[in-house]
Design a protein around this motif. Structure first.
Motif, short mmCIF file in Angstrom:
data_model
loop_
_atom_site.label_atom_id
_atom_site.label_comp_id
_atom_site.label_asym_id
_atom_site.label_seq_id
_atom_site.Cartn_x
_atom_site.Cartn_y
_atom_site.Cartn_z
N ALA A 94 -24.08 20.90 16.42
CA ALA A 94 -24.70 20.52 17.69
C ALA A 94 -25.82 21.49 18.05
CB ALA A 94 -23.66 20.46 18.80
N GLN A 95 -25.59 22.79 17.82
CA GLN A 95 -26.62 23.79 18.08
C GLN A 95 -27.85 23.55 17.21
OE1 GLN A 95 -24.49 27.40 17.30
NE2 GLN A 95 -23.77 27.60 19.41
N MET A 96 -27.61 23.30 15.93
CA MET A 96 -28.72 23.06 15.02
C MET A 96 -29.47 21.78 15.38
SD MET A 96 -27.16 24.29 11.36
CE MET A 96 -25.55 23.52 11.54
N PHE A 97 -28.73 20.75 15.74
CA PHE A 97 -29.35 19.48 16.12
C PHE A 97 -30.22 19.67 17.36
CE2 PHE A 97 -29.36 15.27 18.13
CZ PHE A 97 -29.81 14.49 17.06
N ARG A 98 -29.70 20.39 18.35
CA ARG A 98 -30.45 20.64 19.59
C ARG A 98 -31.69 21.47 19.31
NH1 ARG A 98 -32.44 18.61 23.84
NH2 ARG A 98 -32.49 19.96 25.65
N ALA A 99 -31.58 22.48 18.47
CA ALA A 99 -32.75 23.28 18.11
C ALA A 99 -33.81 22.40 17.47
CB ALA A 99 -32.35 24.41 17.16
N GLY A 100 -33.37 21.46 16.63
CA GLY A 100 -34.31 20.54 16.01
C GLY A 100 -34.99 19.64 17.01
N GLN A 101 -34.27 19.22 18.04
CA GLN A 101 -34.87 18.39 19.08
C GLN A 101 -35.92 19.17 19.87
OE1 GLN A 101 -31.26 17.20 21.14
NE2 GLN A 101 -31.57 15.09 20.46
N LEU A 102 -35.64 20.43 20.13
CA LEU A 102 -36.54 21.24 20.95
C LEU A 102 -37.71 21.81 20.16
CD1 LEU A 102 -33.86 23.23 23.01
CD2 LEU A 102 -35.27 21.31 23.80
N GLY A 103 -37.53 21.98 18.86
CA GLY A 103 -38.57 22.60 18.04
C GLY A 103 -39.30 21.61 17.16
N GLY A 104 -39.94 22.16 16.15
CA GLY A 104 -40.75 21.34 15.28
C GLY A 104 -40.08 20.89 14.00
N ALA A 105 -38.90 21.42 13.72
CA ALA A 105 -38.19 21.06 12.49
C ALA A 105 -36.83 20.47 12.86
CB ALA A 105 -38.00 22.28 11.61
N GLU A 106 -36.59 19.28 12.41
CA GLU A 106 -35.34 18.61 12.75
C GLU A 106 -34.23 19.01 11.80
OE1 GLU A 106 -36.09 14.44 13.13
OE2 GLU A 106 -37.43 14.74 14.83
N LEU A 107 -33.03 18.57 12.13
CA LEU A 107 -31.85 18.97 11.36
C LEU A 107 -31.95 18.52 9.90
CD1 LEU A 107 -29.14 20.34 11.26
CD2 LEU A 107 -28.09 18.24 12.07
N PHE B 64 -35.84 29.34 12.41
CA PHE B 64 -36.36 28.25 11.57
C PHE B 64 -37.42 27.46 12.32
CE2 PHE B 64 -36.32 24.18 9.40
CZ PHE B 64 -36.32 24.58 8.07
N GLN B 65 -37.22 27.25 13.61
CA GLN B 65 -38.20 26.51 14.40
C GLN B 65 -39.52 27.26 14.48
OE1 GLN B 65 -37.55 23.39 15.26
NE2 GLN B 65 -35.54 23.75 14.35
N VAL B 66 -39.45 28.57 14.59
CA VAL B 66 -40.66 29.37 14.67
C VAL B 66 -41.38 29.39 13.33
CG1 VAL B 66 -41.54 31.74 15.02
CG2 VAL B 66 -39.78 30.81 16.54
N LEU B 67 -40.62 29.54 12.24
CA LEU B 67 -41.21 29.59 10.91
C LEU B 67 -41.82 28.28 10.49
CD1 LEU B 67 -38.50 31.70 9.07
CD2 LEU B 67 -40.76 32.45 9.80
N ARG B 68 -41.23 27.20 10.94
CA ARG B 68 -41.66 25.88 10.53
C ARG B 68 -42.96 25.59 11.23
NH1 ARG B 68 -41.38 22.61 6.42
NH2 ARG B 68 -40.76 20.56 6.96
#
Length: 108
Positions: free
Chosen positions: A59-72, A104-108
């Protein structure tokens, strides 16, 4: 399921892990194989062994993907290697998953 069995996931964990992987796969579009490998990494490397904590991590990874540029579906392929590096730095558990997902969101 083959990945989980091949990697030696305990029989009593197979069904809950498979249920979580199926739900995440449906929502994210990631492959079952990538998600299964990620689940194994969460258990073995990050020390996230319970089904409930696995669900929380996904769930944390999925949410990070929603908020950032790289999805799960992107993270599922690359996070196992990143999480191994996090563990080598002494960062593990759900906090490690949060940190790795954010990085990962920042690097992507």
């Amino acid at each position: 399921m083959e990945v989980l069995v091949a990697r030696g996931i305990a029989e009593e964990k197979l069904r809950p892990f498979m249920r979580t992987i199926a739900e995440v796969r449906s929502a994210s579009g990631a492959t079952a194989t990538d998600l299964a490998q990620l689940a194994v990494t969460l258990e073995r490397v990050m020390g996230i062994t319970s089904a409930a904590d696995q669900r929380t991590a996904f769930a944390q990874m999925f949410r990070a993907g929603q908020l950032g540029g790289a999805e799960l579906n992107d993270m599922a392929r690359y996070l196992p290697g990143i999480l191994a590096g996090m563990d080598a730095l002494g960062v593990s558990g759900l906090r490690g998953v949060q940190n790795a997902s954010a990085m990962f969101q920042v690097l992507r």
